[in-house]
Design an enzyme around this catalytic site. Structure first.
Site, PDB file in Angstrom:
ATOM      1  N   GLY A   4     -15.029   2.583  15.078  1.00  0.00           N
ATOM      2  CA  GLY A   4     -16.093   1.567  15.097  1.00  0.00           C
ATOM      3  C   GLY A   4     -15.732   0.363  15.949  1.00  0.00           C
ATOM      4  O   GLY A   4     -16.583  -0.201  16.657  1.00  0.00           O
ATOM      5  N   GLU A   5     -14.459  -0.027  15.921  1.00  0.00           N
ATOM      6  CA  GLU A   5     -14.039  -1.215  16.676  1.00  0.00           C
ATOM      7  C   GLU A   5     -13.805  -0.910  18.149  1.00  0.00           C
ATOM      8  O   GLU A   5     -13.909  -1.795  18.997  1.00  0.00           O
ATOM      9  CB  GLU A   5     -12.738  -1.784  16.083  1.00  0.00           C
ATOM     10  CG  GLU A   5     -12.924  -2.436  14.732  1.00  0.00           C
ATOM     11  CD  GLU A   5     -11.606  -2.720  14.018  1.00  0.00           C
ATOM     12  OE1 GLU A   5     -10.606  -3.015  14.692  1.00  0.00           O
ATOM     13  OE2 GLU A   5     -11.583  -2.635  12.774  1.00  0.00           O
ATOM     14  N   ASN A   6     -13.441   0.348  18.445  1.00  0.00           N
ATOM     15  CA  ASN A   6     -12.977   0.651  19.807  1.00  0.00           C
ATOM     16  C   ASN A   6     -13.865   1.544  20.646  1.00  0.00           C
ATOM     17  O   ASN A   6     -13.759   1.529  21.870  1.00  0.00           O
ATOM     18  CB  ASN A   6     -11.597   1.309  19.734  1.00  0.00           C
ATOM     19  CG  ASN A   6     -10.551   0.362  19.194  1.00  0.00           C
ATOM     20  OD1 ASN A   6     -10.362  -0.707  19.757  1.00  0.00           O
ATOM     21  ND2 ASN A   6      -9.919   0.731  18.114  1.00  0.00           N
ATOM     22  N   GLU A  30      -8.290  -5.183   5.388  1.00  0.00           N
ATOM     23  CA  GLU A  30      -8.217  -4.889   3.953  1.00  0.00           C
ATOM     24  C   GLU A  30      -7.050  -5.627   3.291  1.00  0.00           C
ATOM     25  O   GLU A  30      -7.166  -6.081   2.153  1.00  0.00           O
ATOM     26  CB  GLU A  30      -8.028  -3.376   3.758  1.00  0.00           C
ATOM     27  CG  GLU A  30      -9.277  -2.595   4.101  1.00  0.00           C
ATOM     28  CD  GLU A  30      -8.994  -1.150   4.462  1.00  0.00           C
ATOM     29  OE1 GLU A  30      -8.510  -0.907   5.586  1.00  0.00           O
ATOM     30  OE2 GLU A  30      -9.254  -0.274   3.633  1.00  0.00           O
ATOM     31  N   ASN A  83       0.871  -1.179   0.000  1.00  0.00           N
ATOM     32  CA  ASN A  83       0.000   0.000   0.000  1.00  0.00           C
ATOM     33  C   ASN A  83       0.907   1.227   0.000  1.00  0.00           C
ATOM     34  O   ASN A  83       1.488   1.581   1.026  1.00  0.00           O
ATOM     35  CB  ASN A  83      -0.878  -0.049   1.263  1.00  0.00           C
ATOM     36  CG  ASN A  83      -1.868   1.095   1.325  1.00  0.00           C
ATOM     37  OD1 ASN A  83      -1.842   1.997   0.489  1.00  0.00           O
ATOM     38  ND2 ASN A  83      -2.724   1.067   2.326  1.00  0.00           N
ATOM     39  N   ARG A  91      -2.733  -1.996  -3.336  1.00  0.00           N
ATOM     40  CA  ARG A  91      -3.967  -1.274  -3.023  1.00  0.00           C
ATOM     41  C   ARG A  91      -4.036   0.017  -3.847  1.00  0.00           C
ATOM     42  O   ARG A  91      -3.084   0.809  -3.854  1.00  0.00           O
ATOM     43  CB  ARG A  91      -4.000  -0.934  -1.536  1.00  0.00           C
ATOM     44  CG  ARG A  91      -5.293  -0.272  -1.171  1.00  0.00           C
ATOM     45  CD  ARG A  91      -5.164   0.730  -0.068  1.00  0.00           C
ATOM     46  NE  ARG A  91      -6.375   1.547  -0.050  1.00  0.00           N
ATOM     47  CZ  ARG A  91      -6.402   2.794   0.353  1.00  0.00           C
ATOM     48  NH1 ARG A  91      -5.303   3.377   0.764  1.00  0.00           N
ATOM     49  NH2 ARG A  91      -7.518   3.463   0.346  1.00  0.00           N
ATOM     50  N   LYS A 126       3.497   0.740   2.943  1.00  0.00           N
ATOM     51  CA  LYS A 126       3.163  -0.285   3.949  1.00  0.00           C
ATOM     52  C   LYS A 126       3.159  -1.635   3.247  1.00  0.00           C
ATOM     53  O   LYS A 126       2.779  -1.713   2.076  1.00  0.00           O
ATOM     54  CB  LYS A 126       1.778  -0.021   4.536  1.00  0.00           C
ATOM     55  CG  LYS A 126       1.696   1.260   5.324  1.00  0.00           C
ATOM     56  CD  LYS A 126       0.396   1.302   6.110  1.00  0.00           C
ATOM     57  CE  LYS A 126       0.224   2.654   6.752  1.00  0.00           C
ATOM     58  NZ  LYS A 126      -0.915   3.421   6.291  1.00  0.00           N
ATOM     59  N   ARG A 179     -10.098   9.769  20.369  1.00  0.00           N
ATOM     60  CA  ARG A 179      -9.763   9.565  21.789  1.00  0.00           C
ATOM     61  C   ARG A 179      -9.553  10.893  22.508  1.00  0.00           C
ATOM     62  O   ARG A 179     -10.015  11.082  23.632  1.00  0.00           O
ATOM     63  CB  ARG A 179      -8.490   8.703  21.914  1.00  0.00           C
ATOM     64  CG  ARG A 179      -8.720   7.257  21.596  1.00  0.00           C
ATOM     65  CD  ARG A 179      -7.443   6.540  21.336  1.00  0.00           C
ATOM     66  NE  ARG A 179      -6.820   7.008  20.086  1.00  0.00           N
ATOM     67  CZ  ARG A 179      -5.896   6.341  19.418  1.00  0.00           C
ATOM     68  NH1 ARG A 179      -5.456   5.203  19.883  1.00  0.00           N
ATOM     69  NH2 ARG A 179      -5.395   6.816  18.299  1.00  0.00           N
ATOM     70  N   ASN A 212     -10.118   7.410  10.751  1.00  0.00           N
ATOM     71  CA  ASN A 212      -9.792   8.805  10.425  1.00  0.00           C
ATOM     72  C   ASN A 212     -10.633   9.269   9.259  1.00  0.00           C
ATOM     73  O   ASN A 212     -11.110  10.388   9.222  1.00  0.00           O
ATOM     74  CB  ASN A 212      -8.314   8.923  10.058  1.00  0.00           C
ATOM     75  CG  ASN A 212      -7.477   9.098  11.295  1.00  0.00           C
ATOM     76  OD1 ASN A 212      -7.873   9.820  12.209  1.00  0.00           O
ATOM     77  ND2 ASN A 212      -6.350   8.418  11.339  1.00  0.00           N
ATOM     78  N   GLY A 213     -10.759   8.376   8.292  1.00  0.00           N
ATOM     79  CA  GLY A 213     -11.735   8.563   7.217  1.00  0.00           C
ATOM     80  C   GLY A 213     -12.879   7.613   7.515  1.00  0.00           C
ATOM     81  O   GLY A 213     -12.638   6.511   8.010  1.00  0.00           O
TER      82      GLY A 213
HETATM   83  P1  ADP Z   1      -7.390   5.195   9.384  1.00  0.00           P
HETATM   84  O1  ADP Z   1      -8.621   5.714   8.729  1.00  0.00           O
HETATM   85  O2  ADP Z   1      -6.238   6.139   9.352  1.00  0.00           O
HETATM   86  O3  ADP Z   1      -7.040   3.769   9.009  1.00  0.00           O
HETATM   87  P2  ADP Z   1      -8.133   4.049  11.962  1.00  0.00           P
HETATM   88  O4  ADP Z   1      -9.083   3.058  11.417  1.00  0.00           O
HETATM   89  O5  ADP Z   1      -6.880   3.556  12.585  1.00  0.00           O
HETATM   90  O6  ADP Z   1      -7.771   5.177  10.911  1.00  0.00           O
HETATM   91  O7  ADP Z   1      -8.928   4.926  13.036  1.00  0.00           O
HETATM   92  C1  ADP Z   1      -8.368   6.015  13.679  1.00  0.00           C
HETATM   93  C2  ADP Z   1      -9.405   6.579  14.629  1.00  0.00           C
HETATM   94  O8  ADP Z   1      -9.772   5.572  15.563  1.00  0.00           O
HETATM   95  C3  ADP Z   1      -8.910   7.776  15.426  1.00  0.00           C
HETATM   96  O9  ADP Z   1      -9.896   8.783  15.474  1.00  0.00           O
HETATM   97  C4  ADP Z   1      -8.732   7.177  16.803  1.00  0.00           C
HETATM   98  O10 ADP Z   1      -8.943   8.133  17.818  1.00  0.00           O
HETATM   99  C5  ADP Z   1      -9.842   6.160  16.837  1.00  0.00           C
HETATM  100  N1  ADP Z   1      -9.622   5.198  17.936  1.00  0.00           N
HETATM  101  C6  ADP Z   1      -8.635   4.303  18.070  1.00  0.00           C
HETATM  102  N2  ADP Z   1      -8.739   3.678  19.283  1.00  0.00           N
HETATM  103  C7  ADP Z   1      -9.818   4.226  19.906  1.00  0.00           C
HETATM  104  C8  ADP Z   1     -10.460   4.040  21.160  1.00  0.00           C
HETATM  105  N3  ADP Z   1      -9.986   3.144  22.031  1.00  0.00           N
HETATM  106  N4  ADP Z   1     -11.554   4.775  21.444  1.00  0.00           N
HETATM  107  C9  ADP Z   1     -12.022   5.675  20.569  1.00  0.00           C
HETATM  108  N5  ADP Z   1     -11.463   5.904  19.375  1.00  0.00           N
HETATM  109  C10 ADP Z   1     -10.388   5.197  19.040  1.00  0.00           C
END
Ligand code: ADP
Length: 396
Positions: A330-332, A383, A7, A90, A14, A282, A208-209
């Site tokens: 979404g995951e966290n 992905e 990527n 990618r 990456k 966060r 982030n996106g």
């Molecule tokens: P990208 O789009 O760059 O791949 P990611 O999927 O890694 O980004 O997501 C980044 C986002 O996820 C950031 O806004 C970060 O704050 C958020 N994030 C990561 N861990 C947590 C958490 N434990 N609680 C809330 N948000 C989180």
């Protein structure tokens, strides 16, 4: 079969090396600061992480360094570069023509070069990354996997904008959709979990996106990102969808050029723009917990917009079988999941608060409340694995 997934960004590359027999990641890493100086982080399970500064004048130097590491006696995981049987690349944009993952030949690359105007940030570095890899590994197949291709079958009425039709014909201004590889992966997993390949699924990729996609029968029918990844829900620094006259109004009011306005909407808006604190969810959560009113507002705007799009896709699909949360937020962010799913029981969406609050990070979780008609899942995206799978299928 061993497949390298690449990527390439403007100053980064990456990579992940997969063993497709086991699905295992043998090594992965990131070359950063390409064209500046060079920094590489390389990880292999069971071995200490390796990080060093290097000289990366271009992508070719970076991929050569990666291959040296992968075949290194102590840090490496393969005996020779010949062990890599194919490379998956990618690409964010495949335009209107590259409608599915494809082995990349001269024709495909010429087409990708012809559409860099649609994708000025990601297109040129992805093409440079591909060319560098092809030079260094000329005898294996190189496969392009396009974020847009998951949306190749959405219907005309969902992708044509209500602006003069000639602008579509002349400039190909239409909805393309992005993050397709992630949505395809998590929607596929959700369909597996439901035991129904024809299921109606809404996938929320929130990082982030961010983008939200509606899938029926394993095919995307709509998505929140559009002509560019700027559309849809608010993001870290991107505004997402706003009244279309706002950009020209700002240009006149602030005396900004088109480029400056684009930068403002792309790089200074979203969570960052509203909170004035950070683009990172966060940080915004911490600030909100400390009483920062605009941080609270930023999160409220985000959840409000996600909810609206989820609701609109339920209407569009005449129902939904599963809602999926994926990517960093979404995951966290359990609070965000709870806020989005609140007061949606009338359409069958209801989560188990306890399971949602305690589900382990990085694992698939079913957070559906007992008796709810619609399943809600947390599914970590992958992905790179999807790219490796497509590469395997096209080169086997
Ligand atoms: P990208 O789009 O760059 O791949 P990611 O999927 O890694 O980004 O997501 C980044 C986002 O996820 C950031 O806004 C970060 O704050 C958020 N994030 C990561 N861990 C947590 C958490 N434990 N609680 C809330 N948000 C989180």
């Amino acid at each position: 079969m061993k497949i390298l997934v690449v990527n390439a960004g403007s100053s980064s590359l990456k990579y992940q090396l997969f063993d497709m027999e086991t699905g295992e990641v043998l090594a992965k890493g990131n070359c950063e600061r390409i064209g500046i100086d060079g920094l590489i982080t390389h990880k292999c399970p069971g071995k200490p992480d390796y990080k060093t500064q290097a000289d990366f004048p271009d992508h070719r130097a970076a991929i050569e360094f990666v291959l040296k590491l992968l075949t290194d006696k102590t840090l490496g995981v393969i005996d020779s570069v010949d062990a890599i049987e194919a490379v998956g690349h990618r690409f964010a944009h495949g335009g209107e023509k590259l409608r599915k993952s494809s082995v990349l030949g001269d024709e495909e690359i010429a087409y990708l070069e012809s559409i860099v105007g649609l994708n000025p940030l990601h297109g040129p570095p992805a093409i440079s990354g591909f060319k560098a890899c092809k030079e260094v590994m000329p005898s294996v197949n190189h496969v392009g996997v396009f974020d847009t291709s998951y949306y190749a079958d959405i219907q005309e009425h969902a992708y044509i904008y209500p602006i003069p039709y000639e602008l579509y014909e002349k400039y190909k201004i239409r909805k393309y959709g992005f993050h397709g590889t992630s949505h395809r992966y998590v929607a596929g997993k959700a369909a597996e979990m439901l035991g129904d390949p024809n299921a109606k699924i809404i996938t929320c990729h929130l990082g982030n996106g961010s983008s939200i996609t509606a899938t029926v029968n394993g095919k995307a029918v709509d998505t929140s990102m559009g002509f560019t990844p700027q559309d849809g829900v608010p993001m870290g620094t991107r505004s997402g969808a706003i009244d279309p006259t706002i950009p020209t109004y700002i240009m006149k009011a602030e005396n900004l050029t088109a480029d400056e306005t684009e930068k403002l909407l792309n790089g200074k808006s979203g969570l960052y723009g509203v909170s004035g604190i950070s683009s990172d969810c966060r940080d915004i959560r911490d600030a909100a917990a400390n009483g920062k009113v605009r941080a609270k507002l930023a999160m409220k705007i985000l959840t409000h917009n996600i909810k609206k799009i989820v609701g609109s896709y339920v209407a569009e699909m005449n129902g939904v079988d599963a809602v999926v949360f994926t990517a960093g937020i979404g995951e966290n962010d359990r609070d965000l999941r709870a806020e989005v799913c609140k007061d949606m029981s009338f359409m069958g969406i209801q989560i188990d608060e306890e399971v949602n609050a305690t589900c382990p990070r990085g694992e698939i979780a079913d957070i559906t409340a007992k008796g709810a008609k619609v399943k809600t899942f947390v599914i970590p995206t992958n992905e790179e694995y999807m790219i490796a799978l497509d590469t395997q299928n096209l080169t086997k």
